[in-house]
Design a protein around this motif. Sequence first.
Motif, short mmCIF file in Angstrom:
data_model
loop_
_atom_site.label_atom_id
_atom_site.label_comp_id
_atom_site.label_asym_id
_atom_site.label_seq_id
_atom_site.Cartn_x
_atom_site.Cartn_y
_atom_site.Cartn_z
N LYS A 109 -10.75 -5.78 -52.80
CA LYS A 109 -12.20 -5.56 -52.75
C LYS A 109 -12.79 -6.18 -51.48
CE LYS A 109 -16.21 -5.99 -55.66
NZ LYS A 109 -16.83 -6.83 -56.67
N ALA A 110 -12.37 -7.41 -51.22
CA ALA A 110 -12.86 -8.11 -50.01
C ALA A 110 -12.38 -7.38 -48.76
CB ALA A 110 -12.38 -9.55 -50.01
N ILE A 111 -11.14 -6.86 -48.80
CA ILE A 111 -10.61 -6.14 -47.64
C ILE A 111 -11.43 -4.88 -47.38
CG2 ILE A 111 -8.61 -4.84 -46.73
CD1 ILE A 111 -6.82 -6.86 -48.28
N SER A 112 -11.76 -4.15 -48.45
CA SER A 112 -12.50 -2.90 -48.19
C SER A 112 -13.93 -3.19 -47.74
CB SER A 112 -12.39 -1.91 -49.36
OG SER A 112 -13.24 -2.30 -50.37
N LEU A 113 -14.51 -4.28 -48.22
CA LEU A 113 -15.86 -4.64 -47.76
C LEU A 113 -15.84 -4.99 -46.26
CD1 LEU A 113 -18.84 -5.23 -48.49
CD2 LEU A 113 -18.15 -7.61 -48.85
N ALA A 114 -14.89 -5.84 -45.87
CA ALA A 114 -14.81 -6.24 -44.45
C ALA A 114 -14.48 -5.04 -43.57
CB ALA A 114 -13.77 -7.34 -44.27
N THR A 115 -13.59 -4.15 -44.07
CA THR A 115 -13.20 -2.98 -43.27
C THR A 115 -14.41 -2.07 -43.02
OG1 THR A 115 -11.02 -3.12 -44.29
CG2 THR A 115 -11.50 -1.10 -43.11
N SER A 116 -15.32 -2.02 -43.99
CA SER A 116 -16.49 -1.15 -43.82
C SER A 116 -17.42 -1.66 -42.71
CB SER A 116 -17.26 -1.02 -45.15
OG SER A 116 -17.91 -2.24 -45.43
N LEU A 117 -17.22 -2.92 -42.29
CA LEU A 117 -18.05 -3.48 -41.21
C LEU A 117 -17.37 -3.37 -39.85
CD1 LEU A 117 -19.25 -6.64 -43.11
CD2 LEU A 117 -20.68 -4.70 -42.45
N VAL A 118 -16.16 -2.81 -39.84
CA VAL A 118 -15.42 -2.69 -38.58
C VAL A 118 -15.51 -1.25 -38.09
CG1 VAL A 118 -13.11 -2.83 -37.53
CG2 VAL A 118 -13.85 -4.58 -39.18
N ASP A 119 -16.26 -1.05 -37.02
CA ASP A 119 -16.38 0.30 -36.46
C ASP A 119 -16.96 0.24 -35.05
OD1 ASP A 119 -16.73 2.91 -35.78
OD2 ASP A 119 -17.93 3.46 -37.54
N GLY A 120 -16.08 0.30 -34.07
CA GLY A 120 -16.49 0.25 -32.67
C GLY A 120 -17.47 1.34 -32.27
N ASN A 121 -17.44 2.48 -32.99
CA ASN A 121 -18.37 3.58 -32.64
C ASN A 121 -19.82 3.20 -32.90
OD1 ASN A 121 -16.36 5.41 -31.90
ND2 ASN A 121 -15.94 5.82 -34.07
N LYS A 122 -20.03 2.19 -33.73
CA LYS A 122 -21.41 1.84 -34.10
C LYS A 122 -22.10 0.91 -33.08
CE LYS A 122 -21.58 2.73 -39.00
NZ LYS A 122 -20.28 2.71 -39.69
N ILE A 130 -26.53 -5.68 -25.92
CA ILE A 130 -25.60 -5.22 -26.96
C ILE A 130 -26.28 -5.39 -28.32
CG2 ILE A 130 -23.30 -5.48 -27.99
CD1 ILE A 130 -22.37 -6.79 -25.40
N PHE A 131 -26.09 -4.40 -29.18
CA PHE A 131 -26.65 -4.47 -30.53
C PHE A 131 -25.62 -4.03 -31.54
CE2 PHE A 131 -29.44 -2.28 -33.86
CZ PHE A 131 -29.69 -3.46 -34.56
N LEU A 132 -25.41 -4.87 -32.54
CA LEU A 132 -24.54 -4.51 -33.67
C LEU A 132 -25.47 -4.12 -34.82
CD1 LEU A 132 -22.02 -7.50 -33.45
CD2 LEU A 132 -21.81 -5.22 -32.42
N PRO A 133 -25.47 -2.85 -35.23
CA PRO A 133 -26.51 -2.38 -36.15
C PRO A 133 -26.39 -2.87 -37.60
CG PRO A 133 -25.02 -0.58 -35.60
CD PRO A 133 -24.62 -1.75 -34.76
N LEU A 134 -25.19 -3.29 -38.04
CA LEU A 134 -25.06 -3.71 -39.43
C LEU A 134 -24.94 -5.23 -39.54
CD1 LEU A 134 -22.32 -1.20 -40.67
CD2 LEU A 134 -24.81 -0.93 -40.74
N SER A 135 -25.69 -5.79 -40.47
CA SER A 135 -25.58 -7.22 -40.71
C SER A 135 -24.15 -7.51 -41.19
CB SER A 135 -26.64 -7.60 -41.75
OG SER A 135 -26.22 -8.70 -42.47
N GLY A 136 -23.51 -8.53 -40.63
CA GLY A 136 -22.12 -8.84 -40.99
C GLY A 136 -21.10 -8.30 -40.00
N MET A 137 -21.55 -7.38 -39.12
CA MET A 137 -20.62 -6.90 -38.08
C MET A 137 -20.36 -8.04 -37.10
SD MET A 137 -21.73 -3.12 -36.70
CE MET A 137 -20.26 -2.67 -35.76
N SER A 138 -19.18 -8.08 -36.46
CA SER A 138 -19.00 -9.05 -35.38
C SER A 138 -17.94 -8.62 -34.38
CB SER A 138 -18.71 -10.46 -35.91
OG SER A 138 -17.50 -10.50 -36.59
N LEU A 139 -18.23 -8.93 -33.13
CA LEU A 139 -17.29 -8.66 -32.05
C LEU A 139 -16.26 -9.79 -32.00
CD1 LEU A 139 -19.78 -7.62 -29.22
CD2 LEU A 139 -18.08 -6.12 -30.28
N ASP A 140 -15.00 -9.43 -31.76
CA ASP A 140 -13.94 -10.40 -31.54
C ASP A 140 -13.12 -9.87 -30.37
OD1 ASP A 140 -11.23 -11.40 -31.55
OD2 ASP A 140 -11.61 -12.25 -33.53
#
Length: 304
Positions: A109-122, A130-140
Amino acid sequence: MNTLLQIKIVDSGNFDPSSPDKLAALLVSLGNKLDRFKPTSEIHKVNRNAGLKQVQVSPETIDVVSQALAIHKKTNGAFDPTIGPLVDLWQITPSSSVPSDKWQPPSEKAISLATSLVDGNKVKIDDKEIFLPLSGMSLDLGGIAKGYALEQARDYFRSAGINNFLIDFGGNVYVEGLRPGEKPWRVGIRHPQKQAEVIAWVELTGVAFSTSGDYESYRLYGKDRYCHILDPRTGKPSANLASVTVVSPIPVQADALSTAAFVLGPVDGLKLIEEWPDAEAIFIDKDLHVFATSGLNGKVHINK
Ligand code: AMP
Ligand code: MG
């Protein structure tokens, strides 16, 4: 960037090796911008403002993130600089404070939640912000920043008039000109299971070597081993290879592509690099079988 910089200079040009202050200042300043774990860094600020607002950053940060996003597109998402939420969830990298006897893989469950926040296209990016549109997104930028720093160090030596040198920045190596004795540089590929041993070597120059390996940082749980390179499609550590070394005249590309090819594995990873202009690669699979792209035919020497 929490890593060791090693330099070998054959001819000294205008460079005074006793005072490498400018190069050190350059690399420290880069680390201060790109390290997402530093509360004062630009990337930290971008991540802190995810879902809230755009953040103005330096031209260097725009440059690294733009290049990372371009490689994200060209690797069909295998390389994704927005991998932060998964890196944080898995706690595999040295930045993790979880002791090894307390570590366990996260829930599905935690993996699918975190995966939903990973998307370079956004990621929204222009030449200043630079703007990350979803709260919880982060660049690494752990998969590309060392290659970028290596490129800066290379350019620094070139502009100092040095023609023959080797730079090793935390496993990302750049070689230019010739080594002492007027021979091309010889670069060894580490044995994935024996730290002090070289499994294969090549002699080349004017290129960067970047290795992504399952031995760099990993966690053990029962009989299973989980490495620090994560597959953005599954949200889980990639387990298809022991290591990939990408060779390219463009250091930043070598770094990001080694991470991408590691994620894609022996078949798709090989295809990616074969088709990529200006890049070759040496793969080591889980059975320690060594194979390479066609441009390296006859150039990879196996250590017997
Ligand atoms: P490298 O050793 O160059 O392959 O970089 C590994 C680091 O890149 C990890 O420690 C993470 O910080 C980050 N990372 C992990 N998986 C990915 C991925 N799929 N795309 C981009 N960066 C990644
Ligand atoms: Mg990399």
